[in-house]
Design an enzyme around this catalytic site. Structure first.
Site, PDB file in Angstrom:
ATOM      1  CE  LYS A  79      -4.071   1.785   2.294  1.00 13.94           C
ATOM      2  NZ  LYS A  79      -4.824   2.038   1.019  1.00 13.94           N
ATOM      3  CG  ASN A 119      -8.973   4.918  -7.203  1.00  9.84           C
ATOM      4  OD1 ASN A 119      -8.354   5.330  -6.038  1.00  9.84           O
ATOM      5  ND2 ASN A 119      -8.155   4.477  -8.110  1.00  9.84           N
ATOM      6  CG  ASN A 149       3.402   2.795  -4.273  1.00  9.48           C
ATOM      7  OD1 ASN A 149       3.134   3.761  -3.972  1.00  9.48           O
ATOM      8  ND2 ASN A 149       3.559   2.580  -5.753  1.00  9.48           N
ATOM      9  CG  ASN A 172       2.522   6.850  -6.874  1.00  8.09           C
ATOM     10  OD1 ASN A 172       2.560   7.341  -8.391  1.00  8.09           O
ATOM     11  ND2 ASN A 172       1.448   6.746  -6.094  1.00  8.09           N
ATOM     12  CB  CYS A 201      -0.984   9.644  -6.628  1.00  4.11           C
ATOM     13  SG  CYS A 201      -2.397   9.278  -5.867  1.00  4.11           S
ATOM     14  N   GLY A 222      -1.274  -1.738 -15.879  1.00  7.10           N
ATOM     15  CA  GLY A 222      -2.634  -1.100 -16.313  1.00  7.10           C
ATOM     16  C   GLY A 222      -3.471  -2.090 -17.324  1.00  7.10           C
TER      17      GLY A 222
END
Length: 303
Positions: free
Chosen positions: A45, A69, A100, A128, A131, A244
């Site tokens: 997560k 989302n 992550n 990341n 986002c 993806g």
């Protein structure tokens, strides 16, 4: 016997299948469905320096062949992850994991990565910069080559483990940003994160999710992800993790032929908790049908 093993920036993996961050938690919920040690690894997560409650609800909207989302990086913060989630993880997952990391400043990224870099269970840091569901951070770092390079340099300066930069598809030229990250020292690239999408409740005449716009993922984005994996793998000399719209063994093979060394599975886990297990079980037969003896041989075979 098909050899499914791959080497991802020095991390040996029994197979290329990796549940994507944001769709697998810390693996705890999925371990009750199957032995998650069959996975190549998993990206846990998304973790930030401080704990985050995330965006207001509703956060999820369904759409044709996908979902939107806007969770907003809800997580307990890096110190809690190190003190609680990682020790618990040792009890049910024996392999190296992918950490992550998200942030709201270059300093945030460096701080969080430096702490996670010290953890024995962490094999790769996945930074990341893509986002789309937070304000003042996330994707704003990944749409400018100079800024993405700055984050990469800052993280590399305080870490020893391989650093993969997770990029946004919401840009004009994905290769320019990928090359900037490579030049700044990135050990690999992960792509793509979610696209931008929206749904409207026609009865209420207002957006379905409270954030109005969110990240669009699912089967529908696979061709876009495949195209970007192909472009970046040709433009750069570092490994790529493809992500993806992956939902089956054939998708994994396509991604690898386009240039991916490992393949992440995202939204499919939310539809079918056995998705990654099923893909791993189906891969040998798919490889045999395509006369593939060693799956690593097909990485980037498409000119």
């Amino acid at each position: 016997m098909v050899d499914l093993s791959v080497n991802l920036a020095g991390m040996h993996m029994d197979n290329p299948v990796v549940p994507a961050s944001g769709t697998f938690g810390f693996g705890k919920e999925f371990k009750d469905f199957y032995d998650i040690n069959i996975l190549g690894s998993f990206s846990f997560k998304g973790t930030t320096k401080d704990a985050r409650f995330g965006n207001p609800t509703p956060r999820i909207a369904e759409c044709t062949s996908g979902m939107i989302n806007a969770v907003g990086l809800q997580n307990p913060g890096v110190h809690h992850v190190i003190e609680h989630e990682l020790p618990e993880m040792k009890e049910y997952f024996s392999k190296k994991v992918i950490a992550n990391v998200s942030g709201f400043s270059t300093e945030d990224y460096a701080y969080t990565c430096a702490l996670l870099d010290r953890e024995e269970q962490v094999g790769i840091l996945e930074v990341n910069v893509s986002c789309p569901n937070v304000h003042g951070g996330g994707m704003s770092f990944g749409t400018d080559p100079k800024v993405a390079a700055e984050v990469t340099k800052a993280v590399k300066a305080v870490t020893t483990k391989p650093v993969f930069i997770k990029l946004s598809p919401n840009v004009t030229d994905i290769t320019e940003i990928a090359r900037a990250c490579e030049s700044a020292g990135a050990d690999g690239i992960c792509l793509i994160n979610t696209m931008l999408g929206m749904r409207i409740d026609v009865n209420k005449r207002q957006p379905v999710i409270a954030n109005k716009i969110g990240g669009f993922s699912g089967d529908a984005i696979f061709p876009v992800a495949l195209r970007m994996v192909y472009q970046v793998s040709k433009a750069c000399n570092i490994p790529v993790m493809g992500c993806g719209g992956v939902s089956g063994a054939r998708d994994v093979i396509e991604m690898m032929m386009a240039g991916a060394t490992a393949v992440q599975v995202g939204a499919a886990n939310l539809i079918n908790p056995y998705a990654c297990r099923d893909i791993i079980n189906e891969l040998p037969a798919e490889c045999e049908r395509l006369h593939i003896e060693k799956i690593s041989d097909i990485i980037g075979v498409v000119d």
